[in-house]
Motif scaffolding. Sequence first.
Motif, PDB file in Angstrom:
ATOM      1  N   ARG A   1      46.377  33.324  25.309  1.00 19.84           N
ATOM      2  CA  ARG A   1      45.037  33.863  25.523  1.00 19.84           C
ATOM      3  C   ARG A   1      43.979  32.817  25.151  1.00 19.84           C
ATOM      4  NH1 ARG A   1      44.427  38.778  21.816  1.00 19.84           N
ATOM      5  NH2 ARG A   1      43.382  37.255  20.509  1.00 19.84           N
TER       6      ARG A   1
ATOM      7  N   TYR B   1      38.809  41.341  34.535  1.00 18.20           N
ATOM      8  CA  TYR B   1      39.492  40.670  33.422  1.00 18.20           C
ATOM      9  C   TYR B   1      38.753  40.983  32.140  1.00 18.20           C
ATOM     10  CZ  TYR B   1      35.834  37.094  33.843  1.00 18.20           C
ATOM     11  OH  TYR B   1      34.651  36.442  33.904  1.00 18.20           O
ATOM     12  N   GLU B   2      39.449  40.816  31.035  1.00 19.70           N
ATOM     13  CA  GLU B   2      38.826  41.103  29.744  1.00 19.70           C
ATOM     14  C   GLU B   2      38.889  39.905  28.829  1.00 19.70           C
ATOM     15  OE1 GLU B   2      40.530  44.660  28.104  1.00 19.70           O
ATOM     16  OE2 GLU B   2      39.384  45.904  29.518  1.00 19.70           O
ATOM     17  N   VAL B   3      37.734  39.591  28.240  1.00 18.93           N
ATOM     18  CA  VAL B   3      37.692  38.554  27.211  1.00 18.93           C
ATOM     19  C   VAL B   3      37.899  39.269  25.885  1.00 18.93           C
ATOM     20  CG1 VAL B   3      36.292  36.756  26.129  1.00 18.93           C
ATOM     21  CG2 VAL B   3      36.131  37.150  28.605  1.00 18.93           C
TER      22      VAL B   3
ATOM     23  N   HIS C   1      40.299  30.962  27.734  1.00 23.28           N
ATOM     24  CA  HIS C   1      39.011  31.644  27.500  1.00 23.28           C
ATOM     25  C   HIS C   1      39.119  32.976  26.764  1.00 23.28           C
ATOM     26  CE1 HIS C   1      37.491  28.671  30.326  1.00 23.28           C
ATOM     27  NE2 HIS C   1      38.449  29.026  31.153  1.00 23.28           N
ATOM     28  N   GLY C   2      40.241  33.241  26.124  1.00 28.03           N
ATOM     29  CA  GLY C   2      40.399  34.519  25.434  1.00 28.03           C
ATOM     30  C   GLY C   2      40.658  35.687  26.365  1.00 28.03           C
ATOM     31  N   ILE C   3      40.990  35.337  27.626  1.00 28.95           N
ATOM     32  CA  ILE C   3      41.195  36.360  28.658  1.00 28.95           C
ATOM     33  C   ILE C   3      42.622  36.898  28.591  1.00 28.95           C
ATOM     34  CG2 ILE C   3      41.368  36.701  31.173  1.00 28.95           C
ATOM     35  CD1 ILE C   3      38.952  34.774  31.398  1.00 28.95           C
TER      36      ILE C   3
END
Length: 383
Positions: free
Chosen positions: A207, A228-230, A211-213
Amino acid sequence: MNSTLIPYGRHQVGADDIEAVVRVLNSSWLTTGPKVAEFENAVAAYTGAKYAVAVSSGTAALHCAAYALGIEPGDEVIVPALTFAATANCVAALGGTPVVVDVHPETLLIDVAEIQKHVTARTKAIIAVDYAGQPCNYDMLHEVADRYGLHILADACHALGACFNGVRTGQLADLTVFSFHPVKHITTGEGGMVVTNHARYAEMMRRFRNHGITADHHQRSQENTWHYEVADIGFNYRITDIQCALGISQLGKLDGWLARRREIAGYYADAFGTAGAIRPLKVSQGVDHAYHLYVVRLDTEQLSVSRAEVFQALRESGIGANVHYPPLNLQPYYQNRFGAYRGQCPAAEAAYEQLLSLPIYPSLTAQDIERVTATLDSILSDI
Ligand SMILES: *Cc1c(COP(=O)(O)O)cnc(C)c1O
């Protein structure tokens, strides 16, 4: 005088490596494609670790690993004085404090007795550096780590393929970092990897490199969704399929290259002996050294010359020796920001005045080795 330069280290790229790269260039995935997982699986299999996460450099790998350990402001992390800046910078980048600890005078590996003097209630981890390619004593490190509840991160950028008591780097610490810079054992141009047996760490690092996605591009395209989720902070630390194809091809040659490095180290050890003015570092019992570097100490008192003079004379003879490393506690950044100071690590500072890394790489020939030892002999007898 022979004018071709012998560097202290160099990569080797063959026609088969180039073909592997070209095949990827002709394919539909240049990055985040199948070669990344294939390279990760190959390094996991080689090291015997369960999970591997490939990234864009060894420095990025250290950042990922320190993130997985949850290093945050207020945390202290113990690092050895004789290492590359990236070992400590990954801690500083997360707001933590690198605590510079001295090395053992004979091996130049972190001094385990010194670690205990620097453990506080805020200490979270130890970063062990397998300097020159010799693994640290992980039995002793785990004893200290267990006593104080610390994690161990191995910076094994020098030690791919090395073993401690028959156990390969990659299985000796909670997380282990490798670099694929051209001067290291195998190369991807730039590149790095973290291996671990912990699924949660691997997931966090995958992750963090993107980008922490939480879902990667490949997954999203399969699921046909734009969402998508960060979930947390992250960066673009991805490595390309082009690089991973090179890495896979190079990995197949690693064992042969390690054998050659050990052979070269044997020639040097024979040439210098144990009583002369050029002293190879001690190799501990039970260690299979990976010889990323061939480091010697010059007995500068016996010789009445400085390391700088020997270094310069070697350079003038076309031999690219190097020095690894100026101790971290002498660097302005760690002094200004973390209160490191001259005199903090006497063993590392004394060693630093005498260190020399001599050429070692698989394509170094017998004649090259002869030229290095003969040139050193003549420099030392001239001065
Ligand atoms: C090479 C190296 C790194 C950094 O690796 P890069 O791939 O150059 O970012 C970190 N630590 C040590 C000990 C290294 O030798």
